[in-house]
Design a protein around this motif. Structure first.
Motif, PDB file in Angstrom:
ATOM      1  N   ASP A 485       0.827  -1.214   0.000  1.00 45.74           N
ATOM      2  CA  ASP A 485       0.000   0.000   0.000  1.00 45.74           C
ATOM      3  C   ASP A 485       0.858   1.260   0.000  1.00 45.74           C
ATOM      4  OD1 ASP A 485      -2.280  -1.511  -0.020  1.00 45.74           O
ATOM      5  OD2 ASP A 485      -2.542  -1.488   2.181  1.00 45.74           O
ATOM      6  N   LYS A 486       1.919   1.255   0.806  1.00 44.44           N
ATOM      7  CA  LYS A 486       2.807   2.406   0.842  1.00 44.44           C
ATOM      8  C   LYS A 486       3.466   2.653  -0.516  1.00 44.44           C
ATOM      9  CE  LYS A 486       2.432   3.937   5.056  1.00 44.44           C
ATOM     10  NZ  LYS A 486       1.944   5.333   5.296  1.00 44.44           N
ATOM     11  N   THR A 489       1.114   4.386  -2.885  1.00 38.44           N
ATOM     12  CA  THR A 489       0.931   5.824  -2.621  1.00 38.44           C
ATOM     13  C   THR A 489       2.154   6.642  -3.021  1.00 38.44           C
ATOM     14  OG1 THR A 489       1.746   5.501  -0.356  1.00 38.44           O
ATOM     15  CG2 THR A 489      -0.645   5.367  -0.708  1.00 38.44           C
TER      16      THR A 489
END
Length: 502
Positions: A485-486, A489
């Motif tokens: 997820d990081k 982003t």
């Protein structure tokens, strides 16, 4: 959903299988390390996977060490295999040991080197058309002992004075030293006749010169082996005289046969220590190659002057005298040259029959030296005690023997592999410096122990261990999802398009 359907039996089977596989890997790694002195996984990784994955140098370590090593170290000569100057007779000594124990004292590699030596010394290009020499040229190449002996007997039928045939029979068929001496005496007479004939015609062309060179080699080898028979039979004065004559007559071949070591050993057996010191003064020179016999004999002769009165407690109280210091320095010098010898002299490691070839500074040379010189050290009162008290002090002066030596070049790394080829399989090769266990053996041992412990806990406590396993898997999966997820982003959404354009 998949994890929730797994039963404790699955975890027991999983951990048990993992423990079994890692245990098998551990056993194989340990066996490979004991046999070859290196880790199989590490060797495969360095030699095959690393060049393929990293694009490294695929030429191997040998070329890199010879090209990039800045030390003036003669790497080629260090790993050179030398003829053992005190090698035994196959028929009367090696074969008797094999018949008594059922163990073969010689390796195929060692015997193959001897066959190459014989072809080099005892054949020449002028042998074509001479029946006895053609038969002997075939005999030296034969792997079967019976075939070699049969060929030698056939050559003797063709020419009863064929010195190489008599030499082969003395080496391999004679069942006692007395019989070998008789055959070598006949061979010596024939070799001297052939040598005198070829000496008169050696300047008549290249072929005649080759014949004379061949006859010279035969005469030297026969004379040396005959002198060794005399030494074994206790005829020391005759043996010493022949060895002295050989060192005077053929100084150019001393580097190959090392006849001075035969002379040294015979003089020590006679307890003619002054004569032995005179020989050492000639051959223990900085310009001449060293050997265990030279270094340890020098140490023995210096230890003889102080060993009977030496006491570590007294020496530590009053300090060392100049003679004691000289003796200890000689022992340190000898141990630095070959660190394997003291274990055999102090009888903390069992001796075997010496091979026909040795590697200087290796275990094979230590065996060859100790086999004949142990009795000389025992004969000098206190010499072994002095060696016991002082030999380990050598290693404080050379903390990194593979990188830097004190009086000699750094200890060569090739000795272990060469000694494993020269020495029989039933002998445990001495390794210096002592190797630590490779990382992969420790890793597989820890992995095997951990998985076995997990299997045992899962078998006895299935529900708690199942809960722990699910928690661990959930934690790992959550960490992975968090990282992904990081990354989403931070990285642009059209990253793949940019990469495809690049």
């Amino acid at each position: 959903m998949f994890l929730s359907t797994l039963t404790p039996k699955f975890y027991v089977a999983l951990t048990g299988t993992s423990s079994l596989i890692s245990g098998l890997i551990l056993i194989f790694e340990w066996w490979y390390f004991r046999k070859y002195g290196t880790s199989f996984i590490e060797q495969v990784s360095l030699n095959h996977l690393s060049p393929w994955l990293g694009g490294g140098d695929t030429t191997g370590g040998e070329s890199s060490t010879t090209l990039t090593n800045n030390n003036p170290q003669p790497s080629v000569s260090e790993c050179k295999v030398w003829r053992n100057p005190l090698n035994l007779f196959r028929g009367s000594e090696y074969n008797r040991f094999k018949a008594a124990t059922g163990k073969d004292p010689l390796t195929y590699y060692d015997m193959n080197l001897s066959a190459q030596d014989h072809q080099t010394f005892f054949t020449c290009e002028a042998d074509a058309g001479k029946a006895e020499y053609e038969i002997m040229a075939t005999a030296w190449r034969e792997r079967n002992p019976e075939a070699r002996i049969g060929a030698a007997k056939l050559a003797l039928k063709t020419n009863p004075e064929c010195a190489p045939a008599l030499l082969l029979l003395a080496e391999e068929e004679a069942s006692s030293i007395l019989e070998a001496e008789r055959l070598l005496k006949e061979a010596l007479k024939a070799a001297e006749v052939n040598y005198r004939k070829s000496q008169q015609t050696q300047h008549q062309g290249p072929l005649m010169e080759a014949i004379h060179r061949r006859d010279t080699n035969v005469l030297i080898c026969v004379k040396r082996r005959y002198a060794m028979c005399l030494r074994k039979l206790g005829k020391l004065k005759e043996a010493v005289k022949m060895f002295r004559d050989l060192t005077k007559e053929v100084p150019q071949i001393l580097g190959v046969l090392n006849i001075q070591e035969n002379l040294l050993e015979a003089l020590l057996e006679m307890q003619a220590y002054a004569d032995a010191q005179a020989v050492l003064a000639k051959y223990d020179d900085i310009c001449l190659p060293k050997s265990a016999a030279i270094c340890y004999t020098a140490a023995l002769l210096k230890a003889r002057a102080v060993a009977d009165k030496f006491s570590p407690d007294v020496a530590s109280g009053r300090g060392l005298t100049s003679a004691e210091m000289s003796a200890i320095e000689a022992i340190h010098r000898a141990v630095e040259f070959n660190p394997h010898v003291p274990k055999y002299l102090l009888e903390t490691k069992p001796l075997i029959l010496p091979p026909e070839h040795i590697l200087k500074r290796g275990d094979s040379e230590a065996i060859a030296y100790s086999f004949f010189h142990l009795q000389h050290w025992k004969r000098v009162d206190g010499a072994l005690h002095l060696l016991l008290c002082t030999w380990e002090g050598t290693f404080r002066m050379i903390p990194y023997p593979l990188e830097k030596g004190h009086l000699f070049y750094p200890y060569p790394t090739c000795t272990e592999c060469a000694d494993r080829e020269l020495l029989p399989a039933f002998h445990e090769v001495s390794v210096y410096p002592k190797k630590e266990l490779p990382f992969f053996i420790l890793f597989t041992a820890g992995l095997c122990s951990l998985t076995a412990l997990l299997a045992l806990l899962t078998h006895h406590y299935p529900e708690p261990m199942g809960h722990v396993a699910k928690t661990a898997v959930n934690f790992i999966s959550a960490s992975v999802y968090y990282v992904l997820d990081k990354l989403e982003t931070l990285l642009p959404s059209n990253l793949l398009q940019h990469l495809s354009r690049i």
